[in-house]
Write an enzyme that holds these catalytic residues in place. Structure first.
Site: not given
Ligand code: GAL
Length: 973
Positions: A417, A493
């Site tokens: 990010e 993620e």
């Molecule tokens: C993503 C980010 C993570 C964490 C997650 C939400 O956008 O890369 O570090 O913030 O969301 O828990």
């Protein structure tokens, strides 16, 4: 950069440079035979409120630090009584004016006096090594300044030979919480300053290895490995006795080997010897490649069943001991996880050794995130400002050079990010040049210009399906779009595991198993980052954002893991284990066969022992081994199950087939269950009906029907065979989960908020009629929140035979509902003594409509207290799915039996839903001395993943519709 009101030059902690005086990065070499001295332990410590509050005289030999406090190294000072942790997700906790930081810049001076061991070599060089310091350090040895550095989770070394004395060496380290580096370290986690990884003095003998790079590839066609170890300086020798190899550095040899994979982490012991040093090597042969749009290792497509892992311990923060690292990996392996993304920084180097050893695919991510610029439309984003590029490339180099010799690492990730920018491209160029043998990952640039894999986070199922078909929407540049569509895809993620959830895992997994391009993903995230704390009266709980007086924080968004902070698996991990199991066991039980499919990428099934069990009403009536051939990856076999044992008519039966480890492994005991499934046997007979024999009789303010006594005015059941009861009556509310509430950036469907606004937590029950008929009692009600005309009618129809009461509930919606319901069922209060539950239904753990893969039909017994899932922020939890009957009993055997038709969701707790809803931490939940509250639900809304990802999929929504369901209550004892 447009920082204001400063006169250059900026102090070292604010300038954009990565530091001064450090040696070039090199490979981590724990297996060196050169002398080393750990400088961990107790150091003198002083905390100042600003960077300039104290001068640097403390670094001079002879300084009297007797008035200072103490701190262990490694540690974070905010976890040792100096200041406090701060949690923010995206926001910087200071004004954004890069590279400047606040004047209030907590600064920890660390001092340690040490002697060299008696046998410390007198010749050669020495290096002082820091594995991790947050966020910026300035270092002196014996009064001489060695330099400064930033890059919190990266190693830094200084040459110190000329400065060392046999005894009384004074090592002084000044650490600033905030630095220009903080702008590059805006990861979603606690801000935890300090020397949080080891400090070591390393002897560097004359002629020692400056750096080495093990190149060990595998040719899956020929079954051979090719080894070449490059070393600086050259002229060394490499031996691998098991392979009969004895090579010069830089020379390659090809021999037959067993390859390294995450499933078969075969390592060969070797040595690299130069004139002055021997370094032991652990070599894994494997080849990583993107071919035909697919990510492959050793010629085979790999499916990542991954997690994102932050380093976290509830007491020590990011200062992790080896046992904790190993525990993480053992837990992962035992839960079928085969991949880790080291979100969002290189982990402790020993963790990667363990990944090599135990077998995990690793995406090693650089210590880089600038997310806090997003709300500024990325103005002044350091990754798009050439002045920062040296710092970015320095970070990339420190990661790659330290970690390059781990076979487990298959991708380098530029960071997380950061938006887009030239600095990222510079990092990618540097990495590609230095190590073309791995794939480059970065999620933040949809063009994928710098990467070898297309990666997204939290893409909804429908979009993932589209990506799987290589038909995702164009992004902009036609050539780059075409290139991206040729790339493999992962979700770096997905499935946000905050609180109760994540829901929807099974549906993702089906997509990953359907489309070749979809190579799995990494659940967000591994562990809740809750700090262990106690209330004033000593009750333990876990603290989250805001609990340390932070002005700006993101609450419990830091508790979004598959493990609770103490590393107890949450229901989310149990579900994930089931969903990703590498063996599929299927069948409808009809033909007496079961289909076994090997879902491993590399291994056959010979390491597993299969067994079957035949259960009637949840009790085993037969069991045995199941001979399964050693199927190759992707192969299936249909196997005959034995003839089922005879069971009593009407008994519900099930086959349970399990695959267990045949022998112990490095991470699991023999007999550990890897995969399982239940196949239906015979269906249950319709539940014994209650032949209405009793007639309701009114007497004063009571109505008596069979064993039940009711309030004559409200028609509420108050007593059953001597058991005092409250209710049952219709109930819709659940304490919204984090996923119900959704995240602020979610556009709609934040049902937790919608339900509350509608008033589903404050329903009013109007009694319209209490009718006594010949053989039944009928209570007609209208149930609705204030201030609206939507609601439901609930008609309760009671009948009784000699000892049992049957309740049929009929629900009809009224008005225009625009949202699904949280739940639909009845709530019942029973005496607090009924603290033991037993049920025939789904278990042993909780389940919801889209988190029920791991719920298996059986006979389960738990105390009401054990039925609770202690989410760090209390919320709806603990429902058991598909319950046919449940019993709640007191120690004296008295109690209540409830049978449901159709099967129901069963929840029992010692507090009301309203109390659960109001609680912010677990100690807020206080057991009622009088009542166990029981929810018997006909429906539950799914869970989804909307605390960061998509909401509940259509089939798992509890739409408002007419419903009928019934329960039979019988007193026990
Ligand atoms: C993503 C980010 C993570 C964490 C997650 C939400 O956008 O890369 O570090 O913030 O969301 O828990």
């Amino acid at each position: 950069m447009n920082s204001t009101q400063h006169t250059p030059p900026l102090p070292y902690y604010e300038d954009v440079s990565p530091g001064t005086g450090c040696l070039p990065p090199r490979a981590w070499a724990p297996g060196s035979d050169a002398a080393r001295l750990s400088l961990g332990g107790t150091w003198a410590f002083r905390l100042s409120p600003t960077a300039a509050a104290e001068d640097d005289s403390f670094a001079r030999p002879g300084y009297d630090a007797s008035g200072w406090g103490e701190i262990p190294v490694p540690a974070h000072w905010v976890l040792h009584g100096h200041g406090a942790p701060i949690y923010t997700n995206v926001n910087y906790p200071f004004p954004v004016d890069p590279p400047r930081v606040p004047t209030e810049n907590p600064t920890g001076d660390h001092l340690r006096v040490f002697d060299l061991p008696g046998d410390w070599p007198t010749s050669g060089q020495a290096v002082l090594r820091f594995e991790g310091v947050e966020s910026c350090a300035r270092v002196w040895l014996n009064g001489e300044e060695l330099g400064t550095f930033k890059g919190s989770r990266l190693p830094h070394e200084f040459a110190v030979a000329g400065l060392l004395k046999p005894s009384g060496n004074v090592l002084a380290v000044r650490v600033h919480q905030w630095s220009s580096g903080s702008y590059l370290e805006d990861q979603d986690q606690w801000w935890l300053p300090g020397i949080f990884r080891e400090v070591t003095l390393l002897h560097r003998p004359a002629g020692s290895v400056a750096d080495f790079f093990v190149h060990a590839s595998y040719d899956h066609v020929g079954g051979t490995g090719t080894l070449r170890v490059d070393a600086e300086p050259g002229g060394g020798r490499v031996t691998v006795p098991e392979l009969g190899l004895d090579l010069a550095t830089g020379e390659s040899a090809t021999v037959a080997v067993e390859p390294w994979t995450a499933e078969t982490p075969r390592l060969y012991e070797g040595t690299l010897t130069t004139g002055g040093e021997t370094v032991s090597l652990r070599i894994g042969f494997r080849t990583v490649l993107v071919e035909d749009g697919v990510f492959k290792v050793n010629g085979h497509r790999v499916l990542f069943r991954g997690v994102n892992r932050h380093e976290f311990h509830p007491v020590t923060g990011r200062a992790l001991d080896l046992a904790t690292m190993r525990r993480d990996l053992e837990l992962m392996k035992r839960h079928n996880i085969n991949a880790v993304r080291t979100s969002h920084y290189p982990p402790h180097p020993a963790f990667l050794d363990l990944c090599d050893e135990l077998g995990l695919w690793v995406v090693d991510e650089c210590d880089l995130e600038t997310h806090g610029f997003v709300d500024l439309d990325w103005r002044n984003n350091p990754v798009d400002d050439d002045r920062w590029t040296p710092a970015l490339v320095d970070r990339a180099a420190r990661m790659v050079e330290r970690d390059k010799n781990h076979p487990s690492i298959v991708m380098w990730s530029l960071g997380n990010e950061c938006g887009t920018g030239r600095g990222l491209s510079a990092m990618a160029d540097w990495i590609r040049e230095r190590d073309p043998s791995r794939v480059i990952h970065y999620e933040g640039d949809l063009s994928c210009a710098d990467t070898g894999i297309y990666s997204r986070m939290y893409a909804p199922h429908a979009e993932v399906a589209q990506i799987g078909a290589r038909t995702e929407a164009p992004w902009g540049d036609a050539a780059l779009d075409a290139r991206r569509r040729e790339l493999p895809f992962i979700q770096c993620e997905y499935a946000h595991a905050m609180g109760n959830g994540p829901g929807g895992l099974s549906e993702y997994q089906r997509l990953f198993e359907t489309h070749e391009r979809l190579q799995g993903g990494f659940v967000w995230e591994w562990i809740d980052h809750g700090f262990a704390r106690h209330t004033p009266n000593g009750t333990p709980y876990y603290a989250y954002g805001g609990d340390f007086g932070e002005e700006l924080h993101d609450g419990n968004f830091v508790c979004d893991g598959l493990l609770f902070p103490d590393r107890t698996p949450s229901p989310g991990l149990i579900e994930y284990k089931k969903v990703i199991e590498p063996v599929r066991i299927e069948g409808d039980g009809s033909g007496g066969t079961v289909r076994i499919t090997n879902g491993h990428d590399f291994t056959d099934l010979s390491h597993l022992a299969f067994s079957w069990r035949y259960e009637a009403e949840g009790v085993a009536v037969g069991s045995g081994e199941l001979a399964v051939p050693p199927l190759a990856p992707g192969e299936s076999a249909d196997l005959k199950l034995p003839a089922p044992a005879a069971t009593a008519p009407g008994e519900e039966t099930r086959w349970t087939v399990e695959a267990r480890l045949a022998a112990a492994t490095a991470w699991g005991e023999a007999g550990h269950v890897v995969a399982w499934a239940q196949l239906p046997g015979s269906a249950a007979a319709a539940p014994a009906s209650v032949t209405a024999t009793g007639a309701p009789r009114r007497g004063g303010d009571r109505i008596v029907l069979g064993p039940g006594t009711f309030d004559a005015a409200t028609g509420t059941l108050t007593d059953l065979g001597g058991l005092t009861l409250t209710g049952p009556r219709l109930d819709l509310w659940r304490a919204p989960t984090d996923n119900d509430n959704g995240a602020s950036w979610q556009p709609d469907e934040r049902y937790g908020l919608i339900w509350r606004e509608l008033g589903l937590h404050r329903l009013q029950h109007r009694v319209d009629a209490v009718d006594l008929a010949d053989r039944e009692l009928t209570v007609r009600t209208r149930v609705a929140p204030a201030a609206t005309d939507v609601g439901l009618t609930a008609v309760y129809q009671w009948t009784a035979d000699g000892d049992r009461l049957r309740l049929a509930v009929s629900v009809t919606p009224l008005g225009e509902w625009s949202c699904p319901l949280p739940r639909l069922g009845v709530r019942l209060g029973v005496p607090a003594a009924l603290g033991a539950a037993e049920w025939f239904g789904g278990g042993p753990g909780e389940a919801y409509p889209d988190t029920r893969a791991a719920s298996r039909l059986g006979r389960w017994a738990l105390s009401v207290d054990e039925m609770q899932t202690p989410y760090v922020r209390p919320q709806e939890n603990g429902a058991r799915a598909d319950v046919r009957w449940a019993r709640l009993t007191a120690p004296d055997g008295t109690g209540l039996r409830i049978e449901g038709h159709p099967p129901f969701w069963f929840t029992a707790r010692r507090w009301t839903t309203e109390q659960l809803d109001a609680a912010e931490h677990t100690p807020d939940l206080v057991a009622s001395p009088d009542t166990v509250w029981v929810n018997l639900d006909h429906g539950q809304q799914g869970i989804g993943s909307q605390s960061c990802g998509p909401g509940v999929l259509e089939p798992h929504r509890l739409l408002v519709a007419p419903a009928e369901f019934s329960f039979t209550f019988a007193p026990l004892g």
